[in-house]
Design a protein around this motif. Sequence first.
Motif, PDB file in Angstrom:
ATOM      1  N   ALA A  86       0.827  -1.215   0.000  1.00 55.12           N
ATOM      2  CA  ALA A  86       0.000   0.000   0.000  1.00 55.12           C
ATOM      3  C   ALA A  86       0.858   1.260   0.000  1.00 55.12           C
ATOM      4  CB  ALA A  86      -0.950  -0.001   1.195  1.00 55.12           C
ATOM      5  N   GLU A  87       1.910   1.272   0.808  1.00 55.35           N
ATOM      6  CA  GLU A  87       2.769   2.454   0.885  1.00 55.35           C
ATOM      7  C   GLU A  87       3.575   2.648  -0.401  1.00 55.35           C
ATOM      8  OE1 GLU A  87       1.829   1.036   4.970  1.00 55.35           O
ATOM      9  OE2 GLU A  87       2.667   0.038   3.217  1.00 55.35           O
ATOM     10  N   VAL A  88       4.051   1.561  -0.985  1.00 59.69           N
ATOM     11  CA  VAL A  88       4.808   1.670  -2.246  1.00 59.69           C
ATOM     12  C   VAL A  88       3.888   2.177  -3.363  1.00 59.69           C
ATOM     13  CG1 VAL A  88       6.062   0.389  -4.039  1.00 59.69           C
ATOM     14  CG2 VAL A  88       6.538  -0.051  -1.618  1.00 59.69           C
ATOM     15  N   GLU A  89       2.667   1.683  -3.390  1.00 60.33           N
ATOM     16  CA  GLU A  89       1.693   2.148  -4.379  1.00 60.33           C
ATOM     17  C   GLU A  89       1.476   3.659  -4.231  1.00 60.33           C
ATOM     18  OE1 GLU A  89      -2.976   1.353  -5.462  1.00 60.33           O
ATOM     19  OE2 GLU A  89      -1.892  -0.211  -4.391  1.00 60.33           O
ATOM     20  N   ALA A  90       1.345   4.148  -3.004  1.00 59.41           N
ATOM     21  CA  ALA A  90       1.169   5.587  -2.759  1.00 59.41           C
ATOM     22  C   ALA A  90       2.443   6.354  -3.088  1.00 59.41           C
ATOM     23  CB  ALA A  90       0.758   5.820  -1.306  1.00 59.41           C
ATOM     24  N   LEU A  91       3.590   5.805  -2.729  1.00 60.36           N
ATOM     25  CA  LEU A  91       4.872   6.467  -2.978  1.00 60.36           C
ATOM     26  C   LEU A  91       5.076   6.746  -4.463  1.00 60.36           C
ATOM     27  CD1 LEU A  91       7.660   7.404  -1.847  1.00 60.36           C
ATOM     28  CD2 LEU A  91       8.450   5.046  -2.223  1.00 60.36           C
ATOM     29  N   PHE A  92       4.738   5.775  -5.300  1.00 57.34           N
ATOM     30  CA  PHE A  92       4.924   5.929  -6.742  1.00 57.34           C
ATOM     31  C   PHE A  92       3.650   6.377  -7.462  1.00 57.34           C
ATOM     32  CE2 PHE A  92       8.487   3.055  -5.727  1.00 57.34           C
ATOM     33  CZ  PHE A  92       9.523   3.778  -6.299  1.00 57.34           C
ATOM     34  N   GLN A  93       2.594   6.693  -6.703  1.00 57.97           N
ATOM     35  CA  GLN A  93       1.321   7.158  -7.269  1.00 57.97           C
ATOM     36  C   GLN A  93       0.794   6.196  -8.340  1.00 57.97           C
ATOM     37  OE1 GLN A  93       1.496  11.533  -8.100  1.00 57.97           O
ATOM     38  NE2 GLN A  93       3.658  11.200  -7.614  1.00 57.97           N
ATOM     39  N   PRO A 112      16.305   1.686   0.253  1.00 56.81           N
ATOM     40  CA  PRO A 112      16.706   0.969  -0.963  1.00 56.81           C
ATOM     41  C   PRO A 112      15.659   1.059  -2.083  1.00 56.81           C
ATOM     42  CG  PRO A 112      17.169  -0.365   0.970  1.00 56.81           C
ATOM     43  CD  PRO A 112      16.353   0.813   1.430  1.00 56.81           C
ATOM     44  N   VAL A 113      14.376   1.125  -1.722  1.00 59.19           N
ATOM     45  CA  VAL A 113      13.322   1.286  -2.724  1.00 59.19           C
ATOM     46  C   VAL A 113      13.495   2.632  -3.422  1.00 59.19           C
ATOM     47  CG1 VAL A 113      10.819   1.608  -3.035  1.00 59.19           C
ATOM     48  CG2 VAL A 113      11.666  -0.255  -1.592  1.00 59.19           C
ATOM     49  N   VAL A 114      13.766   3.676  -2.642  1.00 58.34           N
ATOM     50  CA  VAL A 114      13.968   5.013  -3.195  1.00 58.34           C
ATOM     51  C   VAL A 114      15.207   5.030  -4.101  1.00 58.34           C
ATOM     52  CG1 VAL A 114      14.510   7.416  -2.600  1.00 58.34           C
ATOM     53  CG2 VAL A 114      12.772   6.161  -1.305  1.00 58.34           C
ATOM     54  N   GLU A 115      16.272   4.362  -3.669  1.00 57.06           N
ATOM     55  CA  GLU A 115      17.504   4.306  -4.479  1.00 57.06           C
ATOM     56  C   GLU A 115      17.276   3.608  -5.813  1.00 57.06           C
ATOM     57  OE1 GLU A 115      20.375   2.405  -1.932  1.00 57.06           O
ATOM     58  OE2 GLU A 115      20.255   4.034  -0.464  1.00 57.06           O
ATOM     59  N   ASP A 116      16.322   2.674  -5.854  1.00 55.52           N
ATOM     60  CA  ASP A 116      16.022   1.934  -7.087  1.00 55.52           C
ATOM     61  C   ASP A 116      15.118   2.701  -8.049  1.00 55.52           C
ATOM     62  OD1 ASP A 116      17.502  -0.161  -6.102  1.00 55.52           O
ATOM     63  OD2 ASP A 116      15.786  -1.493  -5.756  1.00 55.52           O
ATOM     64  N   ALA A 117      14.534   3.817  -7.605  1.00 56.60           N
ATOM     65  CA  ALA A 117      13.553   4.541  -8.425  1.00 56.60           C
ATOM     66  C   ALA A 117      14.093   4.945  -9.803  1.00 56.60           C
ATOM     67  CB  ALA A 117      13.020   5.748  -7.672  1.00 56.60           C
ATOM     68  N   PRO A 118      15.301   5.486  -9.918  1.00 55.18           N
ATOM     69  CA  PRO A 118      15.787   5.864 -11.259  1.00 55.18           C
ATOM     70  C   PRO A 118      15.849   4.672 -12.229  1.00 55.18           C
ATOM     71  CG  PRO A 118      17.117   6.931  -9.580  1.00 55.18           C
ATOM     72  CD  PRO A 118      16.228   5.941  -8.872  1.00 55.18           C
ATOM     73  N   ALA A 119      16.255   3.511 -11.738  1.00 58.62           N
ATOM     74  CA  ALA A 119      16.311   2.325 -12.603  1.00 58.62           C
ATOM     75  C   ALA A 119      14.909   1.880 -12.995  1.00 58.62           C
ATOM     76  CB  ALA A 119      17.050   1.191 -11.891  1.00 58.62           C
ATOM     77  N   ALA A 178       7.648   7.791 -10.822  1.00 56.37           N
ATOM     78  CA  ALA A 178       8.088   9.017 -10.152  1.00 56.37           C
ATOM     79  C   ALA A 178       7.646   8.983  -8.691  1.00 56.37           C
ATOM     80  CB  ALA A 178       7.501  10.236 -10.848  1.00 56.37           C
ATOM     81  N   ILE A 179       8.527   9.401  -7.827  1.00 54.77           N
ATOM     82  CA  ILE A 179       8.236   9.405  -6.390  1.00 54.77           C
ATOM     83  C   ILE A 179       7.461  10.651  -6.018  1.00 54.77           C
ATOM     84  CG2 ILE A 179       9.334   9.681  -4.130  1.00 54.77           C
ATOM     85  CD1 ILE A 179      11.465   7.727  -5.022  1.00 54.77           C
ATOM     86  N   ASP A 180       6.410  10.464  -5.228  1.00 51.90           N
ATOM     87  CA  ASP A 180       5.657  11.572  -4.655  1.00 51.90           C
ATOM     88  C   ASP A 180       6.459  12.048  -3.445  1.00 51.90           C
ATOM     89  OD1 ASP A 180       3.929  13.078  -2.929  1.00 51.90           O
ATOM     90  OD2 ASP A 180       2.183  12.189  -3.923  1.00 51.90           O
ATOM     91  N   ARG A 184       5.956  14.299  -1.185  1.00 50.15           N
ATOM     92  CA  ARG A 184       5.219  14.471   0.072  1.00 50.15           C
ATOM     93  C   ARG A 184       5.050  13.139   0.779  1.00 50.15           C
ATOM     94  NH1 ARG A 184      -0.155  16.923  -1.558  1.00 50.15           N
ATOM     95  NH2 ARG A 184       0.226  15.274  -3.014  1.00 50.15           N
ATOM     96  N   VAL A 185       4.729  12.091   0.022  1.00 52.24           N
ATOM     97  CA  VAL A 185       4.590  10.755   0.614  1.00 52.24           C
ATOM     98  C   VAL A 185       5.949  10.300   1.144  1.00 52.24           C
ATOM     99  CG1 VAL A 185       4.062   8.327   0.149  1.00 52.24           C
ATOM    100  CG2 VAL A 185       2.591  10.121  -0.795  1.00 52.24           C
ATOM    101  N   LEU A 186       6.999  10.506   0.358  1.00 53.98           N
ATOM    102  CA  LEU A 186       8.350  10.114   0.787  1.00 53.98           C
ATOM    103  C   LEU A 186       8.725  10.815   2.085  1.00 53.98           C
ATOM    104  CD1 LEU A 186      11.051   8.692   0.408  1.00 53.98           C
ATOM    105  CD2 LEU A 186      11.739  10.574  -1.113  1.00 53.98           C
ATOM    106  N   SER A 187       8.499  12.104   2.149  1.00 54.14           N
ATOM    107  CA  SER A 187       8.837  12.864   3.351  1.00 54.14           C
ATOM    108  C   SER A 187       8.067  12.350   4.564  1.00 54.14           C
ATOM    109  CB  SER A 187       8.536  14.346   3.108  1.00 54.14           C
ATOM    110  OG  SER A 187       8.802  15.086   4.275  1.00 54.14           O
ATOM    111  N   SER A 188       6.769  12.090   4.397  1.00 52.00           N
ATOM    112  CA  SER A 188       5.974  11.608   5.538  1.00 52.00           C
ATOM    113  C   SER A 188       6.362  10.190   5.953  1.00 52.00           C
ATOM    114  CB  SER A 188       4.476  11.711   5.241  1.00 52.00           C
ATOM    115  OG  SER A 188       4.106  10.857   4.191  1.00 52.00           O
ATOM    116  N   LEU A 189       6.755   9.352   4.994  1.00 50.93           N
ATOM    117  CA  LEU A 189       7.234   8.007   5.348  1.00 50.93           C
ATOM    118  C   LEU A 189       8.540   8.099   6.128  1.00 50.93           C
ATOM    119  CD1 LEU A 189       6.451   6.118   2.024  1.00 50.93           C
ATOM    120  CD2 LEU A 189       5.495   5.559   4.270  1.00 50.93           C
ATOM    121  N   ARG A 190       9.407   8.992   5.694  1.00 51.57           N
ATOM    122  CA  ARG A 190      10.702   9.144   6.373  1.00 51.57           C
ATOM    123  C   ARG A 190      10.564   9.693   7.782  1.00 51.57           C
ATOM    124  NH1 ARG A 190      14.175  11.438   1.268  1.00 51.57           N
ATOM    125  NH2 ARG A 190      15.115   9.438   0.667  1.00 51.57           N
ATOM    126  N   ASP A 191       9.649  10.658   7.965  1.00 47.94           N
ATOM    127  CA  ASP A 191       9.559  11.274   9.296  1.00 47.94           C
ATOM    128  C   ASP A 191       8.500  10.640  10.199  1.00 47.94           C
ATOM    129  OD1 ASP A 191       7.074  12.464   8.641  1.00 47.94           O
ATOM    130  OD2 ASP A 191       7.976  14.400   8.159  1.00 47.94           O
TER     131      ASP A 191
END
Length: 186
Positions: free
Chosen positions: A95-102, A135-142, A153-155, A157-164
């Motif tokens: 669910a979070e990965v789906e939201a992260l990548f919209q 590691p998921v974020v690091e793989d985004a360009p590939a 493409a990473i959202d 806002r979602v990335l920031s909220s997941l991190r914090d």
Amino acid sequence: MKPYLAGGAEFAALYGVKRLQVSQWISRDQTLDYRYAKIISGSPYWLLHFVKGFGQTTPRPRHLNEAELARLVKEQDPGRWVSEVGELPPLVGLAEVEALFQLPSNALLRNAIGTGRFRPADYNLSGSPIWLLEPVVEDAPALQAGARNVDWAIDERVLSSLRDGTYDGPGSRIVPRGKAASRTPK
């Protein structure tokens, strides 16, 4: 190193009970709660450090299956023992990965996982994949470079909220099911 965790199925196996019993410890007996759990994709994943000692905190002490504990630790190695949820690194499920990548549906993510284009899960607990976020974020360009029809493409806002630790989107809460769902006001 990733922290040792246990989902509901692993919790049950560690104490030799059915998976439903873990839910009853929460809802009916109230001997278990989510203080030592992280909610990922709508399901609780407890710190294995907490689960290991849980049996001694119940009105009728329960015995931990040491062989099951050793198997779970070995499966998650290399790992580390964590005693507070705040010590966990950011973790994501489907669910979070789906939201992260919209992504418009989780079918796209499941297809990427099934074809090996998406990294293998860091955990497979209670039948669900869980990843460390970074590691998921690091793989985004590939992922973006290899995509034909999906923009990975990473959202931000979602990335920031997941991190914090403030993420409150899909998967951040346990959604009641069955009879409990009909009692919950909408």
